[in-house]
Design a protein around this motif. Structure first.
Motif, mmCIF file in Angstrom:
data_model
loop_
_atom_site.group_PDB
_atom_site.id
_atom_site.type_symbol
_atom_site.label_atom_id
_atom_site.label_comp_id
_atom_site.label_asym_id
_atom_site.label_seq_id
_atom_site.Cartn_x
_atom_site.Cartn_y
_atom_site.Cartn_z
ATOM 1 N N ASN A 39 -0.487 -4.051 5.410
ATOM 2 C CA ASN A 39 -0.629 -3.179 6.587
ATOM 3 C C ASN A 39 -1.277 -1.835 6.284
ATOM 4 O OD1 ASN A 39 0.337 -4.966 8.494
ATOM 5 N ND2 ASN A 39 2.447 -4.212 8.388
ATOM 6 N N LEU A 55 -9.325 -7.559 8.700
ATOM 7 C CA LEU A 55 -8.012 -7.374 9.306
ATOM 8 C C LEU A 55 -7.120 -8.584 9.023
ATOM 9 C CD1 LEU A 55 -9.325 -6.017 12.712
ATOM 10 C CD2 LEU A 55 -8.267 -4.660 10.890
ATOM 11 N N PHE A 63 -9.040 -3.102 17.017
ATOM 12 C CA PHE A 63 -9.749 -2.685 15.808
ATOM 13 C C PHE A 63 -10.923 -3.608 15.494
ATOM 14 C CE2 PHE A 63 -5.496 -0.739 14.893
ATOM 15 C CZ PHE A 63 -5.923 0.567 15.019
ATOM 16 N N TYR A 84 -5.032 -0.478 5.738
ATOM 17 C CA TYR A 84 -6.424 -0.916 5.843
ATOM 18 C C TYR A 84 -7.382 0.259 5.665
ATOM 19 C CZ TYR A 84 -4.517 -5.268 7.619
ATOM 20 O OH TYR A 84 -3.825 -6.454 7.732
ATOM 21 N N PHE A 89 -5.146 -5.644 16.272
ATOM 22 C CA PHE A 89 -6.387 -6.145 15.696
ATOM 23 C C PHE A 89 -7.410 -6.500 16.775
ATOM 24 C CE2 PHE A 89 -3.825 -7.850 11.836
ATOM 25 C CZ PHE A 89 -3.716 -6.570 11.336
ATOM 26 N N ASP A 122 -14.622 -9.952 13.088
ATOM 27 C CA ASP A 122 -13.823 -9.149 12.178
ATOM 28 C C ASP A 122 -14.646 -8.758 10.961
ATOM 29 O OD1 ASP A 122 -11.932 -7.913 10.634
ATOM 30 O OD2 ASP A 122 -10.796 -9.744 10.165
ATOM 31 N N VAL A 152 -4.501 2.175 9.755
ATOM 32 C CA VAL A 152 -5.856 1.626 9.850
ATOM 33 C C VAL A 152 -6.831 2.799 9.811
ATOM 34 C CG1 VAL A 152 -7.468 0.216 11.169
ATOM 35 C CG2 VAL A 152 -5.015 -0.304 11.234
#
Length: 523
Positions: A488, A481, A413, A490, A410, A477, A125
């Motif tokens: 996977n 995400l 994030f 990002y 998530f 979001d 990420v």
């Protein structure tokens, strides 16, 4: 240090406006904001700089606080520390490492690391679009020494090699007693800030109480030289490591294990900070025995350490999480890490500490003038500590199932990217430092970690858990995400942010116009 701390004459009664116990980065920055407001500040450090410290990985929310502090209090070195590129060009003598994002690898014991082209055991990420504006790992010995010396140059009295062994209330404030350079002293401060972290000066004196932790995790850690990069070793073992939004190791690396997890934070000078966070107390065995026992179960990870040597001896923290009963009281306040610590899993420490510095820079002068108290400050810190602990607890519950663990990340994030985007893009946002950290009181995000933990309590997650969580975070979001097409991986995607402008209360055109304020666009 180049500038010696103040010499204290035995028996001399000293006074000041604010005494700060500890001289880590948060304490030193706070002291500089206070002297700029005309206050007399004494900062008391039991060791001497440079000295080792943990808490080395920064984040975009920490960068935001650093930049606000730099602008408001005319501290250009903080602006440099907020971005890797500026740091390297402006403060090259302070050692650091590049952090483009968060990298996760999920391992199984007894077998080489395995990962399919779908990235079913790997997650990246991004936190920045390029190296120039990226975050950094801080070599705390360098950074803390720089900030403490800068505080001394700004007019803060820095007392190193100073131990405290007493505190008592007086009509003039709180009277601290101790020893500095083998001489006894007494210092009366109108306000005391406890920045002593785990050592907990006010807790040791019974001013606040220790709260028994529910978790008994431990930490074994050191700095290493000579680590082999993990991705080539993983590929040699047959794992897929397709290119992501940044090089895997230009990040905070998280190796997820049955026993807990390992962090690896690479610095530019060839050293890496590494630590094993274990679910059980690290008692009985020596740190070296624990380290070798765990590594032996994960052959690809162990191969990364074959040529590694410790820069300093391995050490351990037997009880990693801790909590104290109060964050503010009569003429005293605690910095966040003197109140609580949960886990380094999401690198929350720097951003939370700097947020508290911003708050106290406003609050302490008002308290000294009799225009306020620390009740709201204390309430926020407790709520934020609860939220961080709930997030960590949910992540540990999901560790056996990487898909469920990815979904739990998530929660962090989504909260972090929403807060950063809002603080950078929404014009005239009032008092951003007093917004509750990571959405702890957000009507959408508050309580989600607790509900995630409850859903995971009966066993590993499934597709319904992931669907529930993605639906729950959808109103916050702004990063896209959970998109299965991302596999996977990002990146920091500004077009998604434009498309989701309404989540910030803005129009797409308004977001486009404001993009220069984002980390990837600013000068």
């Amino acid at each position: 240090m180049a500038d010696a701390p103040a010499v204290v004459t035995p028996g001399t009664e000293r006074r000041c406006d604010v005494a700060i116990v500890g001289s880590g980065f948060a304490a030193s920055i706070l002291s500089r904001t206070l002297v700029r407001q005309g206050l007399q500040v004494v900062m008391l450090e039991r060791a001497s700089h440079p000295r080792f410290a943990l808490g080395e990985s920064s984040t975009p929310l920490a960068a935001l606080s650093l930049e606000r502090l730099a602008r408001r209090w005319r501290l250009p070195d903080l602006y440099a520390l907020a971005a890797y590129g500026r740091w390297r060009s402006t403060l090259p003598h302070l050692r650091r490492g590049l952090k483009r994002g968060f990298t996760f690898y999920s391992h199984s014991p007894g077998v080489p690391y395995a990962n399919s082209p779908d990235n079913d055991h790997r997650l990246l990420v991004a936190a920045s679009p390029n190296t120039s504006v990226a975050d950094a790992h801080w070599l705390r010995a360098d950074v803390d020494a720089h900030l403490a010396l800068a505080a001394a140059r700004d007019g803060v009295e820095l007392w190193e090699e100073t131990t405290l062994d007493g505190i008592e209330p007086t009509a003039a404030g709180l009277r601290l007693q101790g020893e500095s350079h083998r001489r006894r002293f007494a210092l009366t401060a109108r306000q005391v800030v406890d920045g002593s972290g785990r050592a907990g000066f006010l807790a040791s004196q019974g001013v606040v109480q220790e709260v028994p932790p529910d978790r008994h995790h431990s930490l074994v850690y050191s700095h290493f030289r000579g680590l082999k990069p993990f991705p080539p070793l993983a590929q040699q073992a047959g794992a897929s490591c397709q290119p992501g939004p940044y090089p895997d190791e230009a990040a905070a690396l998280h190796h997820l294990l049955d026993e807990g997890w390992m962090y690896v934070l690479p610095f530019d000078h060839g050293v890496a900070s590494c630590g094993l966070v274990l679910r059980e107390p690290a008692e009985g065995e020596r740190p070296e025995e624990i380290w070798q026992r765990v590594l032996a179960r994960y052959p690809t990870l162990a191969a990364s350490f074959v040529t590694a040597e410790t820069v300093r001896p391995l050490e351990r923290v037997v009880q990693l999480p801790y909590r104290r009963s109060a964050a503010a009281g009569d003429r005293w306040v605690l910095l966040p890490h003197s109140l609580a610590f949960s886990d380094p899993l999401f690198s929350t420490g720097m951003a939370w500490s700097l947020l508290a510095v911003e708050r106290l820079a406003d609050l302490l002068p008002k308290m000294l003038a009799g225009e306020g108290d620390g009740r709201e400050y204390g309430r926020l810190l407790h709520r934020e500590a609860d939220h961080i602990e709930a997030l960590v607890r949910a992540a540990y519950a999901a560790l056996p199932d990487f898909e469920a663990f990815t979904a739990v990340t998530f929660l962090y994030f989504a909260a972090a990217s929403f807060a950063e985007s809002r603080q950078r893009l929404v014009p005239d946002l009032p008092r951003p430092a007093w917004e509750v950290f990571l959405g702890a009181e957000d009507p959408v995000l508050s309580g989600l970690p607790e509900r995630a933990w409850e859903r995971l309590g009966s066993g590993p997650g499934d597709e319904s858990f992931r669907s529930w969580l993605l639906d729950a975070i959808a109103p916050r979001d702004v990063a896209g995400l959970g998109d299965p097409q991302r596999l996977n991986l990002y990146p920091l995607d500004l077009e998604i942010l434009v498309q989701r402008a309404e989540l910030l209360g803005l129009t797409p055109d308004a977001v486009r116009a404001a993009l220069p304020r984002l980390r990837g666009q600013r000068s």
